[in-house]
Design an enzyme around this catalytic site. Structure first.
Site, mmCIF file in Angstrom:
data_model
loop_
_atom_site.group_PDB
_atom_site.id
_atom_site.type_symbol
_atom_site.label_atom_id
_atom_site.label_comp_id
_atom_site.label_asym_id
_atom_site.label_seq_id
_atom_site.Cartn_x
_atom_site.Cartn_y
_atom_site.Cartn_z
ATOM 1 N N HIS A 25 -2.950 112.980 -0.571
ATOM 2 C CA HIS A 25 -4.255 112.362 -0.588
ATOM 3 C C HIS A 25 -4.288 111.237 -1.408
ATOM 4 C CE1 HIS A 25 -5.757 116.348 0.921
ATOM 5 N NE2 HIS A 25 -5.204 116.844 -0.100
HETATM 6 C C1 BDR Z 1 -8.368 115.740 -3.576
HETATM 7 O O1 BDR Z 1 -8.761 116.714 -4.324
HETATM 8 C C2 BDR Z 1 -7.707 116.908 -5.114
HETATM 9 O O2 BDR Z 1 -7.144 118.382 -4.967
HETATM 10 C C3 BDR Z 1 -6.549 116.251 -4.803
HETATM 11 O O3 BDR Z 1 -6.155 115.573 -6.124
HETATM 12 C C4 BDR Z 1 -7.410 114.905 -4.174
HETATM 13 O O4 BDR Z 1 -7.992 113.938 -4.963
HETATM 14 C C5 BDR Z 1 -8.354 116.110 -1.985
HETATM 15 O O5 BDR Z 1 -9.328 116.954 -1.632
#
Ligand code: BDR
Ligand code: CA
Length: 311
Positions: free
Chosen positions: A241
């Protein structure tokens, strides 16, 4: 180089984003890293941010601790994905560099007031608590922000912490609401993009072939991080992400999207934290964000690997 502040809750994918920024010193000048509670509590995210700096030999980086809880709710964390520390996977030494004195929110405000207006970009990789608090405390900073590039939300793709909500927005929807109403130019990297960026075996292998200590630690982090998605969904790896935010600053042409109105659900119990994206422009509501939907996944991983190799 473009001046950025990275606001983050590391998290293995946050760590990858920070590494991507450190691997790109010609383009990006990291003025500071501000931490927030999210994936794990603040004490861990503040520790982890410094671990990543030390791993990359960037101990001069200013790291500030920020909000330890959302503006109006109890903190929800994600150890089920990231492990107890948030950076589970490799053996990591405890950091020796100190946190800066002062709060993330004040650093953000002071930096935006000090630097020339329109020159500082905020990169947010976690819940938007620090930014929401900064905008509340100092509304004068809003027009001074060049751009806010965030990982958060999801629309056609749905949510990853509830059926409707993505984690970063879900944890602090009130903060996200402040940000989306602020008039600050926003670029949003939702799950619709990040779910197309899986840590496939061939990609992780190329990272491992870099052979440096930071690349090796990153590979071990990703091998821990991806197991949740592989076990639960049988997917081809974990979704990377947060590095999308930094990749956008380096190579915006990798991403495609539209200017849309985005509003945050803050009331409904069922859909709280949902990013309601007017993708089809069915309303006349003001277009307040550039919402990305597509990405050149191979180009993204080429960039990541090229820059990791420079550290
Ligand atoms: C986001 O949530 C976190 O678990 C990850 O680091 C990312 O920023 C994804 O939904
Ligand atoms: Ca994150």
């Amino acid at each position: 180089a473009r001046k950025i502040i990275i606001d983050t809750d590391p998290g293995q994918d946050d760590a990858a984003a920070i590494m991507l920024a450190f691997g790109s010193p010609d383009e990006l000048d990291v003025l500071g890293i501000t931490t927030v509670a999210g994936n794990v509590p603040l004490s861990f995210t503040s520790r982890n941010a410094r671990i990543v700096c030390e791993l990359c030999g960037r101990t001069e980086t200013k790291v500030f601790a920020g909000a330890d809880a959302p503006i109006a709710r109890t903190l929800v964390t994600a150890e089920h994905v990231h492990g107890k520390t948030g950076l589970d996977g490799p053996e990591l030494d405890e950091p020796t560099m100190a946190l800066q004195p002062g709060h993330s929110v004040d650093f953000i405000i002071e930096t935006l007031r000090r630097e020339e207006a329109g020159t500082v970009t905020l990169c947010t990789l976690g819940p938007l608590t620090n930014i929401g608090l900064a905008l509340q405390k100092a509304p004068d900073i809003a027009p001074r922000i060049r751009e806010l590039v965030m990982m958060g939300g999801g629309f056609f793709e749905g949510g990853n912490i509830t059926p409707a909500a993505e984690f970063n927005i879900y944890v602090d929807p009130e903060a996200a609401d402040i940000v989306f109403r602020s008039g600050v130019p926003i670029v949003m990297m939702p799950l619709d993009v990040t779910h197309k960026l899986l840590t496939r075996k061939d990609r992780v292998k190329r990272m491992a072939e870099i052979g440096t200590a930071p690349a090796k630690a990153m590979v071990e982090m990703l091998e821990f991080f991806e197991r949740f998605d592989i076990e639960k969904y049988g997917s081809d790896g974990g979704p990377l992400h947060d590095p999308t935010v930094i990749a956008y600053l380096l190579k915006p042409e990798l991403f495609q999207g539209r200017d849309c109105n985005v509003e945050i659900e803050v009331r409904s119990e069922l859909t709280v934290g949902m990013t309601v994206v007017d993708w089809w422009h069915v309303t006349e509501r003001k277009r307040n964000a550039k919402v990305m939907r597509d990405v050149d996944a191979d180009g993204f991983f080429d960039l990541l690997i090229e820059r990791f190799a420079r550290i």
